[in-house]
Design a protein around this motif. Structure first.
Motif, PDB file in Angstrom:
ATOM      1  N   ALA A 189      12.213  41.806  35.255  1.00  0.00           N
ATOM      2  CA  ALA A 189      10.871  41.307  34.957  1.00  0.00           C
ATOM      3  C   ALA A 189      10.945  40.064  34.075  1.00  0.00           C
ATOM      4  N   ILE A 190      11.806  40.090  33.059  1.00  0.00           N
ATOM      5  CA  ILE A 190      11.963  38.933  32.179  1.00  0.00           C
ATOM      6  C   ILE A 190      12.469  37.730  32.978  1.00  0.00           C
ATOM      7  N   GLY A 191      13.454  37.970  33.855  1.00  0.00           N
ATOM      8  CA  GLY A 191      13.969  36.886  34.685  1.00  0.00           C
ATOM      9  C   GLY A 191      12.908  36.295  35.589  1.00  0.00           C
ATOM     10  N   ALA A 192      12.030  37.136  36.123  1.00  0.00           N
ATOM     11  CA  ALA A 192      10.953  36.647  36.979  1.00  0.00           C
ATOM     12  C   ALA A 192       9.993  35.754  36.200  1.00  0.00           C
ATOM     13  N   VAL A 193       9.684  36.128  34.968  1.00  0.00           N
ATOM     14  CA  VAL A 193       8.789  35.311  34.135  1.00  0.00           C
ATOM     15  C   VAL A 193       9.452  33.981  33.798  1.00  0.00           C
ATOM     16  N   PHE A 194      10.726  34.011  33.412  1.00  0.00           N
ATOM     17  CA  PHE A 194      11.456  32.773  33.148  1.00  0.00           C
ATOM     18  C   PHE A 194      11.483  31.874  34.386  1.00  0.00           C
ATOM     19  N   ALA A 195      11.842  32.460  35.525  1.00  0.00           N
ATOM     20  CA  ALA A 195      11.998  31.678  36.749  1.00  0.00           C
ATOM     21  C   ALA A 195      10.696  30.992  37.146  1.00  0.00           C
ATOM     22  N   GLN A 196       9.588  31.681  37.002  1.00  0.00           N
ATOM     23  CA  GLN A 196       8.301  31.100  37.398  1.00  0.00           C
ATOM     24  C   GLN A 196       7.876  29.984  36.448  1.00  0.00           C
TER      25      GLN A 196
ATOM     26  N   LEU B 286       9.344  29.487  27.366  1.00  0.00           N
ATOM     27  CA  LEU B 286       8.723  30.380  26.387  1.00  0.00           C
ATOM     28  C   LEU B 286       9.158  31.817  26.652  1.00  0.00           C
ATOM     29  N   PRO B 287       9.374  32.606  25.600  1.00  0.00           N
ATOM     30  CA  PRO B 287       9.840  33.988  25.798  1.00  0.00           C
ATOM     31  C   PRO B 287       8.726  34.902  26.279  1.00  0.00           C
ATOM     32  N   PRO B 288       9.001  35.752  27.273  1.00  0.00           N
ATOM     33  CA  PRO B 288       8.040  36.782  27.684  1.00  0.00           C
ATOM     34  C   PRO B 288       8.190  38.010  26.797  1.00  0.00           C
ATOM     35  N   PRO B 289       7.331  38.988  26.940  1.00  0.00           N
ATOM     36  CA  PRO B 289       7.503  40.228  26.178  1.00  0.00           C
ATOM     37  C   PRO B 289       8.824  40.911  26.530  1.00  0.00           C
ATOM     38  N   GLU B 290       9.435  41.549  25.552  1.00  0.00           N
ATOM     39  CA  GLU B 290      10.641  42.343  25.808  1.00  0.00           C
ATOM     40  C   GLU B 290      10.174  43.738  26.211  1.00  0.00           C
ATOM     41  N   TYR B 291       9.924  43.908  27.481  1.00  0.00           N
ATOM     42  CA  TYR B 291       9.178  45.063  27.956  1.00  0.00           C
ATOM     43  C   TYR B 291       9.851  46.402  27.664  1.00  0.00           C
TER      44      TYR B 291
ATOM     45  N   GLN C  29      -0.039  36.588  20.682  1.00  0.00           N
ATOM     46  CA  GLN C  29       1.401  36.322  20.623  1.00  0.00           C
ATOM     47  C   GLN C  29       1.893  35.530  21.829  1.00  0.00           C
ATOM     48  N   PHE C  30       1.304  35.775  23.003  1.00  0.00           N
ATOM     49  CA  PHE C  30       1.749  35.101  24.215  1.00  0.00           C
ATOM     50  C   PHE C  30       0.664  34.191  24.795  1.00  0.00           C
ATOM     51  N   ASP C  31      -0.216  33.699  23.924  1.00  0.00           N
ATOM     52  CA  ASP C  31      -1.294  32.831  24.392  1.00  0.00           C
ATOM     53  C   ASP C  31      -0.769  31.503  24.920  1.00  0.00           C
ATOM     54  N   GLU C  32       0.263  30.944  24.274  1.00  0.00           N
ATOM     55  CA  GLU C  32       0.797  29.671  24.756  1.00  0.00           C
ATOM     56  C   GLU C  32       1.387  29.836  26.157  1.00  0.00           C
ATOM     57  N   LEU C  33       2.056  30.958  26.377  1.00  0.00           N
ATOM     58  CA  LEU C  33       2.606  31.247  27.703  1.00  0.00           C
ATOM     59  C   LEU C  33       1.484  31.325  28.732  1.00  0.00           C
ATOM     60  N   ALA C  34       0.373  31.970  28.357  1.00  0.00           N
ATOM     61  CA  ALA C  34      -0.744  32.155  29.286  1.00  0.00           C
ATOM     62  C   ALA C  34      -1.549  30.883  29.482  1.00  0.00           C
ATOM     63  N   ARG C  35      -1.523  29.971  28.516  1.00  0.00           N
ATOM     64  CA  ARG C  35      -2.324  28.752  28.631  1.00  0.00           C
ATOM     65  C   ARG C  35      -1.580  27.630  29.338  1.00  0.00           C
ATOM     66  N   THR C  36      -0.292  27.500  29.076  1.00  0.00           N
ATOM     67  CA  THR C  36       0.432  26.321  29.536  1.00  0.00           C
ATOM     68  C   THR C  36       1.429  26.628  30.642  1.00  0.00           C
ATOM     69  N   ALA C  37       2.365  27.536  30.384  1.00  0.00           N
ATOM     70  CA  ALA C  37       3.458  27.751  31.331  1.00  0.00           C
ATOM     71  C   ALA C  37       3.022  28.557  32.548  1.00  0.00           C
ATOM     72  N   LEU C  38       2.284  29.650  32.318  1.00  0.00           N
ATOM     73  CA  LEU C  38       1.880  30.539  33.410  1.00  0.00           C
ATOM     74  C   LEU C  38       0.393  30.860  33.270  1.00  0.00           C
ATOM     75  N   PRO C  39      -0.488  29.971  33.661  1.00  0.00           N
ATOM     76  CA  PRO C  39      -1.924  30.248  33.541  1.00  0.00           C
ATOM     77  C   PRO C  39      -2.289  31.554  34.229  1.00  0.00           C
ATOM     78  N   GLY C  40      -3.015  32.388  33.502  1.00  0.00           N
ATOM     79  CA  GLY C  40      -3.412  33.686  34.034  1.00  0.00           C
ATOM     80  C   GLY C  40      -2.479  34.813  33.645  1.00  0.00           C
TER      81      GLY C  40
END
Length: 572
Positions: A220-227, A298-303, A315-326
């Motif tokens: 899951a972490i790899g998928a977030v990084f890759a996208q 940007l780091p995703p959650p360590e699920y 905590q992950f607002d920057e990830l949701a706003r810039t790198a992966l909207p939504g």
């Protein structure tokens, strides 16, 4: 001698006089500069199309604030660093372009559209004429500056759910609404065209002491990084395990092979090849990737440990706003795994009746209420210890449930009663199509029992399978009703899948299928903080009950600064 001495003294006196004159000029300029700037600012303040940051910078200088970063053209969100692999080689990291400007960065006048909204023509103003006009105008009251509303945090704690409708499957419109970021391959196509393809590889190290739960979290972490950066995702379990016999891509026929996560034969993964390990990294350690990828990561959650460490709001607002909207942190693992793999048809080789009885019963219809019970007896670790010590590995045969195991079944009965209560029936009666599981009263109840002890699974089935569940009719006036409960279990041996013991494909298959089935439910009940059950629940964003928590659902998100479980005190 006398004449020469007199000339030298005269020259020195003239030099001192010149220096004093220059000093006087400098003092005059320094004393006059604030008044000059005040006059200039008064003129500039009436020009509505002047660039706001420049004016704000001058205003700060006039007030004695010194140099202003915005006036100098510097963005405080732009950071430079030196790569540990190449000291002195700096690369910029550009953060969110839509940051909220600081007080000093805001304009101190109305924008041009407010001053002259009707006329779309250039405005030419003579500064001298404007100054003369202002001398004859009555003094104006200072304009009250409008304060913009504070930026709302994207990630807010949701009300803790007792159960939930099924998470949408890949390929549906509902999945696209929840997980649009997980199926966007625009960046990857750009990298492929530019010849800068990259990849993240989820693979346990040969000496790893972790098993399936850790691997699934890293996928899951790899998928977030890759996208985020447009890389490929690869995943396997190392030599000796044929993952493809158990799991397949959710979209094997996709154009461009975007969903193909299988590792090519002979593939080598190294930084020079722009291939990186899919694992948790702290944000400061991610800077090294920028040198290779030319993109901020940007780091995703360590699920795996998210229920211990919690997510703080924002905590992950920057990830949701810039790198992966939504991006939604609470559903992030469900979107990531849901866009990567699903059970392969050949998985039935390892679990009899997987696709003929178990999966159909769990996905029977929208009126089936499914509880997943994860019962960890410790049998897995005991067998691993026997194996390490060179002893014969034997399954312990249980004849009754322990007091702790009974708490899990008692919690399941409690959740069952709550779901069948008249209040719950009314609560769920008007749900929309997306949330239309059980519409009113469930017509069936299923327990999916996942355990590391086949004998414990059989005990629970013998005590609770095919039992009548009696409940009060809707509204309290109807006669009592009853439905039957069905209990399912896979009979998996509970073998440890940590990589250091060289698990086989069969070991991996039994574990990953059990893990996968945990998510085929409306709620998950488990003991303590076992990450196998927790990550299985997160595969489809299931509500999670811990019996150590008094049979109450728990949340993975808390308000910022209200949790005692900080990252530095995480327990693994």
């Amino acid at each position: 001698m006398t004449r020469t001495s007199t000339i030298g003294e005269a020259g020195r006196s003239a030099g001192r006089g010149g220096m004093l004159a220059l000093l006087g000029v400098a003092i005059f300029i320094s004393l006059s500069l604030p008044f000059l700037l005040t006059s200039v600012l008064r003129d500039l303040g009436s020009i509505p199309n002047l660039d706001a940051p420049i004016l704000a910078g001058l205003e700060t200088f006039r007030a004695g604030g010194g140099r202003d970063r915005a006036a100098d053209g510097l963005d405080s969100d732009r950071v430079s660093f030196s790569s540990p692999l190449d000291p002195g080689n700096s690369a910029p990291i550009v953060a969110s372009p839509d940051r909220v400007p600081a007080e000093k960065d805001r304009a101190v006048f109305s924008p041009r559209s407010e001053v002259n909204a009707a006329a779309d023509v250039p405005i030419h103003i003579s500064l001298s004429q404007n100054r003369q006009q202002q001398q004859h105008e009555p003094p104006r009251a200072p304009q009250q500056q409008q304060q913009p509303p504070p930026r709302q945090k994207l990630q807010q704690p949701r009300p803790v759910r007792r159960w939930a409708p099924r998470f949408p499957q890949f390929g549906t419109e509902s999945f696209e609404r929840h997980c649009s970021w997980a199926a966007n391959f625009t960046r990857r196509a750009e990298r492929r065209r530019a010849g800068t393809d990259c990849s993240f590889l989820a693979r346990p190290t040969p000496t790893s002491n972790e098993g399936v739960a850790n691997w699934a979290s890293e996928v899951a972490i790899g998928a977030v990084f890759a996208q985020q950066v447009g890389c490929r995702l690869y995943a396997d379990y190392g030599p000796g395990v044929d993952v493809g016999r158990v799991l397949i891509s959710v979209n094997p026929s996709s154009p461009g092979d975007e969903y193909n996560w299988t590792v090519p034969e002979g593939y080598r993964c190294g930084m020079k090849d722009r291939c990186f390990g899919a694992r948790p990294y702290k944000e400061k350690n991610l800077r090294i990737f920028t040198r290779y990828l030319k993109h901020k990561l940007l780091p995703p959650p360590e699920y795996r440990f998210i229920y211990n460490n919690k997510i703080e709001t924002g905590q992950f607002d920057e990830l949701a706003r810039t790198a992966l909207p939504g991006f939604d942190a609470e559903e992030g693992m469900a979107c990531a795994i849901g866009s990567v793999f699903e059970l392969a048809p050949s998985a039935a080789e390892f679990v009899p009746h997987l696709f003929t009885e178990i999966i159909p019963a769990l996905r029977d219809d929208t009126n089936t209420f499914v509880l997943a019970l994860y019962v960890r007896t410790g049998n897995t670790d005991k067998m691993a210890n026997m194996e390490r010590e060179g002893k014969e590995v034997k399954q312990k045969q249980y004849t009754k449930l322990s007091s702790f195991d009974k708490r899990i079944t008692e919690c399941a009965l409690q959740v069952e009663r709550e779901r069948l209560s008249p209040e719950s029936q009314a609560e769920n009666s008007d749900e929309g199509e997306e949330n239309s599981y059980p519409s009113k009263t469930p017509s069936r109840i299923v327990w999916m029992v996942i355990t590391d002890s086949p004998s414990v699974g059989k005990i629970i089935a013998s005590e609770y399978d095919e039992r009548e569940v009696v409940f009060e009719g809707e509204g309290g006036s109807a006669a009592n009703k009853s439905i039957k409960r069905r209990v399912l279990t896979t009979g998996a041996r509970g073998i440890q899948t940590r990589k250091q013991r060289n698990p086989s494909t069969v070991d991996f298959a039994e574990a990953i299928i059990d893990w996968y089935l945990i998510g085929e439910s409306n709620a998950v009940i488990l003991s303590s903080s076992m990450t196998f059950g927790a990550t299985g629940a997160m595969r489809t964003a299931r509500p999670l009950y811990r019996v150590g928590n008094g049979c109450n659902p728990i949340s993975m998100m808390v308000e910022k600064n209200t949790t005692a479980a900080a990252a530095d005190t995480r327990k693994r």
